[in-house]
Scaffold this active site. Structure first.
Site, PDB file in Angstrom:
ATOM      1  CD  GLU A 182      57.585  33.597  46.214  1.00 27.13           C
ATOM      2  OE1 GLU A 182      57.760  34.792  45.903  1.00 27.13           O
ATOM      3  OE2 GLU A 182      57.219  32.734  45.403  1.00 27.13           O
ATOM      4  CD  GLU A 201      35.593  40.554  48.816  1.00 29.14           C
ATOM      5  OE1 GLU A 201      35.111  41.574  48.300  1.00 29.14           O
ATOM      6  OE2 GLU A 201      36.406  39.812  48.246  1.00 29.14           O
TER       7      GLU A 201
END
Length: 272
Positions: free
Chosen positions: A81, A112
Site C-alpha cells: 500500500e 515458517e
C-alpha cells in the site's frame, strides 16, 4: 496464571458457542479496545525503530518486512500500500512472507519452520547495510523470522520486530524490538484477532511516520499518491482546488497536464 506465552493462554471467555450474536460481538469488541492501550506503552520503542528507518532511507536504504501466516500477510499488505499512497517505488518498502506469494492465500506446510529460508528470500533483493529489516511474529518464536533477523544482524543490517509476547526469542534477536502484549485472544490462540490488529496498527505507524518524514506528505495530503482510478483522481482534484483556491475545471486541467498533485502544486506559481 498459565505457564504459556500470552498469545497462547486461554481466552478470558468460555462456552463461546453458547453466546448470542450480540454477546459475541460485544465481547470481541471489548477485547479489541485493549489493543491501542497496549500499543501506547510501546510508543517509545516504535519511535526508535521509525527513526532508524528514516535515517537509513535518507542514506538510500529500504525497509523490509518478513513474517509467516497472518503476520507475513500484514507485512506484505503494508508494503504493497505504500506505492499507491505515497508514490514511492515498489522496491522502497518490501514485504516477504514464508512460502512466497502463494502463502498469501493458502497455508504452506512447514514454510515458517525453516531458519535459513528468510535470508535466501532477502538475498534476492540484495539486502545490505543501508536497509532495515523488521520481523513480524505474534508469538515471537517463528523460525523463519528469527533466522532472517539473526543473519541480517550478523551482516550489520539494522533489525527490528513486532511481536505480542514478552521476552521472546525474536525480541532478543533484534536491536529495536516492539513488544505489544495484548493478552489472550477471544478464541484461544487465534492471533489473527487482537495480535493481528496490533501488528496492523503498528505497521500503519511505522510506514506512515517514516514516509511522512521522508517528505511524501504535504500538510495532511497524499500529494504523491498514484492516480490509479477515478476516486483517486477526484481526490486529487479536490486537493488542488483546496490548496490553490481554483475552480474544479482548472484543477482537472492542471492534474491532467502534470499527472501528479505534487507537480501541480510545484508548478502552479510558474503558470500564473
Amino acid at each position: 496464571m498459565e505457564n504459556k506465552p500470552t498469545t497462547e493462554r486461554s481466552s478470558n471467555y468460555d462456552h463461546l458457542e453458547k453466546m448470542s450474536t450480540q454477546e459475541l460481538l460485544t465481547n470481541i469488541n471489548n477485547e479489541d479496545k485493549s489493543v491501542p492501550l497496549a500499543i501506547e506503552k510501546q510508543l517509545p520503542a516504535i519511535e526508535k525503530l521509525v527513526d532508524v528507518i528514516v535515517t537509513r532511507m535518507q542514506e538510500g536504504g529500504r525497509l523490509f518486512y518478513i513474517g509467516a501466516g497472518t503476520s507475513g500477510r500484514l507485512g506484505v499488505l503494508d508494503a504493497s500500500e505504500c506505492p499507491p499512497t505515497f508514490g514511492v517505488s515498489e522496491d522502497w518498502v518490501i514485504g516477504l512472507i514464508a512460502g512466497g506469494d502463494h502463502a498469501l492465500r493458502h497455508a504452506v506446510e512447514n514454510a515458517e519452520d525453516d531458519l535459513e529460508q528468510a535470508w535466501k528470500d532477502l538475498e534476492k533483493f540484495h539486502i545490505s547495510k543501508k536497509d532495515v529489516l523488521v520481523g513480524i511474529a505474534a508469538s515471537g518464536t517463528t523460525p523463519y523470522v528469527i533466522g532472517g533477523v539473526k543473519r541480517a544482524r550478523e551482516e550489520g543490517i539494522a533489525t527490528g520486530c513486532i511481536t505480542c509476547n514478552d521476552s521472546s526469542p525474536l525480541a532478543a534477536a533484534v536491536e529495536f524490538p516492539v513488544e505489544v502484549v495484548v493478552g489472550p485472544e477471544f478464541v484461544t490462540g487465534s492471533t489473527r484477532m487482537k495480535a493481528g490488529t496490533a501488528q496492523k496498527l503498528v505497521l500503519n505507524m511505522i510506514s506512515t511516520s517514516s514516509l511522512i518524514k521522508m517528505g511524501r506528505v504535504k500538510g495532511n495530503k497524499m500529494v504523491d499518491m498514484q492516480l490509479s482510478n477515478k476516486k483517486l483522481v477526484n481526490r486529487g482534484v479536490k486537493m488542488i482546488m483546496e490548496e490553490l483556491k481554483v475552480e474544479e475545471e482548472e484543477a482537472k486541467r492542471l492534474l491532467e497536464k502534470y499527472k501528479s498533485v505534487r507537480k501541480v502544486l510545484r508548478n502552479f506559481d510558474s503558470e500564473n
